[in-house]
Design an enzyme around this catalytic site. Structure first.
Site, PDB file in Angstrom:
ATOM      1  N   THR A   1       1.101  -1.374   0.193  1.00  0.00           N
ATOM      2  CA  THR A   1       0.058   0.449  -0.008  1.00  0.00           C
ATOM      3  C   THR A   1       1.009   1.176   0.040  1.00  0.00           C
ATOM      4  O   THR A   1       2.249   1.336   0.791  1.00  0.00           O
ATOM      5  CB  THR A   1      -0.768   0.235   1.371  1.00  0.00           C
ATOM      6  OG1 THR A   1      -0.090  -0.023   2.500  1.00  0.00           O
ATOM      7  CG2 THR A   1      -1.870  -1.100   1.324  1.00  0.00           C
TER       8      THR A   1
ATOM      9  N   GLU B   1      -6.263  -3.908  -0.334  1.00  0.00           N
ATOM     10  CA  GLU B   1      -5.857  -5.229   0.707  1.00  0.00           C
ATOM     11  C   GLU B   1      -7.460  -5.550   0.140  1.00  0.00           C
ATOM     12  O   GLU B   1      -7.881  -7.312   0.633  1.00  0.00           O
ATOM     13  CB  GLU B   1      -6.430  -4.636   1.644  1.00  0.00           C
ATOM     14  CG  GLU B   1      -5.032  -3.555   2.273  1.00  0.00           C
ATOM     15  CD  GLU B   1      -4.825  -2.612   2.291  1.00  0.00           C
ATOM     16  OE1 GLU B   1      -5.359  -1.722   1.318  1.00  0.00           O
ATOM     17  OE2 GLU B   1      -4.591  -1.291   3.578  1.00  0.00           O
TER      18      GLU B   1
ATOM     19  N   LYS C   1     -14.370  18.041  10.680  1.00  0.00           N
ATOM     20  CA  LYS C   1     -15.082  18.104  11.913  1.00  0.00           C
ATOM     21  C   LYS C   1     -15.318  19.664  12.139  1.00  0.00           C
ATOM     22  O   LYS C   1     -14.715  20.012  12.856  1.00  0.00           O
ATOM     23  CB  LYS C   1     -14.559  17.502  12.657  1.00  0.00           C
ATOM     24  CG  LYS C   1     -15.871  16.934  13.690  1.00  0.00           C
ATOM     25  CD  LYS C   1     -15.830  15.996  14.603  1.00  0.00           C
ATOM     26  CE  LYS C   1     -17.022  15.393  15.511  1.00  0.00           C
ATOM     27  NZ  LYS C   1     -16.496  14.039  16.668  1.00  0.00           N
TER      28      LYS C   1
ATOM     29  N   TRP D   1     -20.371  17.026  11.064  1.00  0.00           N
ATOM     30  CA  TRP D   1     -19.125  16.280  10.268  1.00  0.00           C
ATOM     31  C   TRP D   1     -18.869  17.251   8.457  1.00  0.00           C
ATOM     32  O   TRP D   1     -20.411  17.175   8.424  1.00  0.00           O
ATOM     33  CB  TRP D   1     -19.236  14.566  10.058  1.00  0.00           C
ATOM     34  CG  TRP D   1     -19.064  13.678  11.547  1.00  0.00           C
ATOM     35  CD1 TRP D   1     -19.163  13.067  11.548  1.00  0.00           C
ATOM     36  CD2 TRP D   1     -17.497  13.735  11.337  1.00  0.00           C
ATOM     37  NE1 TRP D   1     -18.143  12.455  12.281  1.00  0.00           N
ATOM     38  CE2 TRP D   1     -17.275  12.780  12.623  1.00  0.00           C
ATOM     39  CE3 TRP D   1     -16.179  14.318  11.010  1.00  0.00           C
ATOM     40  CZ2 TRP D   1     -16.374  12.864  13.720  1.00  0.00           C
ATOM     41  CZ3 TRP D   1     -15.139  13.937  11.531  1.00  0.00           C
ATOM     42  CH2 TRP D   1     -14.716  12.970  12.533  1.00  0.00           C
TER      43      TRP D   1
HETATM   44  P1  AMP Z   1      -5.636   2.194  -2.770  1.00  0.00           P
HETATM   45  O1  AMP Z   1      -4.772   0.696  -1.538  1.00  0.00           O
HETATM   46  O2  AMP Z   1      -4.554   2.379  -3.468  1.00  0.00           O
HETATM   47  O3  AMP Z   1      -5.979   1.728  -3.864  1.00  0.00           O
HETATM   48  O4  AMP Z   1      -6.458   2.420  -2.068  1.00  0.00           O
HETATM   49  C1  AMP Z   1      -8.014   2.601  -1.726  1.00  0.00           C
HETATM   50  C2  AMP Z   1      -8.431   3.673  -1.414  1.00  0.00           C
HETATM   51  O5  AMP Z   1      -8.864   4.557  -2.125  1.00  0.00           O
HETATM   52  C3  AMP Z   1      -9.964   2.935  -0.639  1.00  0.00           C
HETATM   53  O6  AMP Z   1     -10.217   2.688   0.636  1.00  0.00           O
HETATM   54  C4  AMP Z   1     -10.721   4.417  -0.825  1.00  0.00           C
HETATM   55  O7  AMP Z   1     -10.478   5.457   0.249  1.00  0.00           O
HETATM   56  C5  AMP Z   1     -10.503   4.999  -2.004  1.00  0.00           C
HETATM   57  N1  AMP Z   1     -11.130   4.880  -3.305  1.00  0.00           N
HETATM   58  C6  AMP Z   1     -10.891   3.602  -3.743  1.00  0.00           C
HETATM   59  N2  AMP Z   1     -11.899   3.517  -4.711  1.00  0.00           N
HETATM   60  C7  AMP Z   1     -12.920   5.214  -4.227  1.00  0.00           C
HETATM   61  C8  AMP Z   1     -13.936   5.743  -4.830  1.00  0.00           C
HETATM   62  N3  AMP Z   1     -15.384   4.962  -5.999  1.00  0.00           N
HETATM   63  N4  AMP Z   1     -14.459   6.459  -4.397  1.00  0.00           N
HETATM   64  C9  AMP Z   1     -13.979   7.475  -3.162  1.00  0.00           C
HETATM   65  N5  AMP Z   1     -12.616   6.755  -2.122  1.00  0.00           N
HETATM   66  C10 AMP Z   1     -11.848   5.448  -3.364  1.00  0.00           C
END
Ligand code: AMP
Length: 544
Positions: free
Chosen positions: A184, A328, A439, A444
């Site tokens: 990540t 994940e 906040k 929120w």
């Molecule tokens: P990653 O592991 O780098 O793919 O990041 C995952 C995170 O990206 C998620 O936990 C979300 O916070 C954000 N994310 C992924 N898809 C979306 C979406 N369609 N809308 C908003 N946030 C998203």
């Protein structure tokens, strides 16, 4: 009573075997670092993957060894996916946009035996080589004639394959064997490794075929703009061969004009990527006054797809599938294929549904909980932290006991760190990352909603809403924005007028800060972490 059914291991090698037999002439078309456009069929790919596996074996790669890639989307990267995992080693995809510090950390943590690198990224490795394991070997992903001068004592990719047999006896092993590793990024602290298995990868591929059905079609072409170094390009290298779709690999040319040109010349049916890429493409679409030929489906994920973007695509006849997931989760958690009752609604309402993060895929369970871990109702209003459970979701992190302990709750659900609502019909609506929520006065404000509406203003190209400390209200939102080309800057009050239909007065930003560009994370998302650091000396205007 036990059933009497066979129990065959789900193995990645079976996917390419199947494609080579059932879809032999579907192609992988790649923009190469050598500068040309390269084509090969799945049948040819399977033969080269076998040769590569022999090459890996010759260099001592064994079951469980980590073999890394540092590469753009292209056929050689695809070949590595199958050769490494197929022989039982672990394909560790490295994101080339990581900082040097993160790169050093993950290569040492993963103990990569070999690193395969595109010519473009050779300087990155050269710069940090002294800090990488001494016995790691490097392979440059090109042919002898294009090998760059280097200090890596590197092998040449094509020479690894040369003269090797075009078949390989793929071993059979437990389906829970590790197949892939992706760290990540964009978070604080050291990156954490999601370690996928053959079973989770094959199940994910099948799940994507099922839930993304509208965006996939045998005989058509799919363009993963989403990189193979980021969560397996959302599973497409496994899904496309199963379906019999040709893959169009863009290499490093991800700007709007290049993506448009490639999609147009290849007749891409479906394209997958993060919103920033589609923003670039839409500028080019506007400039040309037309869509790329045959473009019919776009999958948007990784960050929230702005409503204005969804509307623009849909008005032009491109179906938008807005999906949500994370590293994940392999990564797909939800999909944006709408049920018929939504598609029959008036256009505006349909777009409202498409702006949400979709509904869960079969095999992914969702729950939202409050600060005390108590379930929050799925009423479309109550917010909570989103937890997920399923066969394609990590149960912990690679060689990281501390992070693994925190990853799942007592009932085995993985905490996503996302704050969300879920409607009674199962539509997920992401409000924020837990650390990005604003906040103000104990209430929120969703930064995603603020950003969404801000970018719907024609003068704003992109925007991020972040919280700034306030003596009375704890936090107040400010908008950091990039002006659209040729536009005039709207005043704060003009922006308030634009946003006040959907937001209460107290939720509107206290300031707009104009910047030339927003900082991005290694995966192309706006980095609020960096933005907050950049703005640490900022003082709010005295509005309230
Ligand atoms: P990653 O592991 O780098 O793919 O990041 C995952 C995170 O990206 C998620 O936990 C979300 O916070 C954000 N994310 C992924 N898809 C979306 C979406 N369609 N809308 C908003 N946030 C998203």
């Amino acid at each position: 009573m036990q059933a009497m059914m066979m129990n065959r291991p789900l193995l990645i090698s079976s996917i390419l075997d199947f494609a080579a037999e059932q879809h032999p002439n579907a192609e992988i078309v790649s923009v190469r670092t050598e500068g040309d456009l390269h084509r090969q069929t799945y049948r040819q790919t399977a033969a080269r993957v076998a040769q590569l596996a022999h090459g890996l074996e010759a260099h001592g790669v064994k079951l469980g060894d980590r073999v890394a890639t540092l590469a753009w989307n292209g056929y050689r990267h695809f070949e590595l996916y199958y050769a490494i995992s197929g022989m039982g080693a672990v394909c560790h995809t490295i994101n080339p946009r990581l900082s040097a510090e993160q790169l050093i950390y993950i290569v040492n943590h993963a103990e990569d035996k070999l690193i395969f690198v595109d010519t473009t990224f050779v300087p990155i490795l050269q710069a940090v080589k002294e800090h990488l394991p001494k016995d790691t070997r490097y392979v440059i992903m090109t042919e002898r004639a294009h090998m760059p001068a280097n200090t890596l004592d590197a092998l040449c990719y094509e020479e690894l394959l040369d003269g090797k047999p075009e078949t390989f006896d793929w071993p059979e092993f437990d389906e829970n064997t590790a197949s892939g590793l992706c760290y990540t990024s964009g978070t604080t602290g050291n990156p954490k490794g999601a370690l996928y298995s053959h079973r989770s990868t094959v199940l994910h591929a099948l799940m994507v075929c099922l839930v993304m059905g509208q965006t996939l079609a045998e005989g058509k072409k799919v363009l993963p703009v989403v990189p193979l170094f980021h969560v397996n390009a959302w599973g497409l290298p496994y899904t496309a061969p199963l379906i019999g779709m040709s893959m169009v690999m863009p290499g490093g040319a991800l700007d709007g004009p290049s993506v448009f040109k490639l999609m147009d010349s290849e007749g891409v049916f479906s394209a997958w990527g993060v919103p920033t890429v589609w923003q670039g493409l839409l500028v080019e679409v506007k400039a040309q006054g037309r869509l790329p030929k045959e473009f019919a489906q776009v999958v948007v994920g990784g960050s929230a797809a702005p409503r204005a973007m969804i509307e623009t695509f849909e008005k032009m006849g491109v179906g938008v599938n807005h999906a949500w997931g994370m590293t994940e989760m392999s990564p797909i958690g939800t999909h944006g294929v709408m049920p018929r009752w939504v598609m029959e609604k008036p256009f505006d309402q349909m777009i409202n549904y498409k702006s949400k993060q979709g509904r869960r895929a079969f095999g992914v369970d969702l729950k939202i909980v409050d600060d005390n871990g108590k379930l929050v109702p799925h009423d479309g209003k109550s917010m909570g932290e989103l937890y997920v459970r399923g066969n394609t979701i990590v149960s912990g992190y690679f060689e990281n006991e501390e992070a693994s302990k925190k990853a799942v709750d007592a009932e085995g659900w993985f905490g996503t760190g996302d704050i969300a609502t879920i409607t009674s019909e199962g539509f997920l609506s992401l409000q924020d990352r837990s650390k990005d929520l604003i906040k103000s006065g104990g209430e929120w404000i969703s930064s995603i909603d603020l950003e969404n509406l801000a970018v719907a203003h024609p003068a704003i190209a992109s925007a991020a809403a972040i919280a700034m400390p306030h003596p009375k209200w704890d936090e107040r939102p400010v908008l950091v924005a990039v002006l659209a080309p040729g536009a005039e800057k709207p005043t704060l009050y003009e922006m308030h007028a634009h946003m006040s239909e959907q937001f209460a007065k107290w939720q509107l930003p206290d300031d707009i800060i104009w910047v030339d560009a927003l900082p991005l994370t290694a995966t192309g998302k706006i980095s609020k972490l960096t933005l907050r650091q950049q703005m640490s000396d900022y003082k709010l205007p005295d509005l309230r």
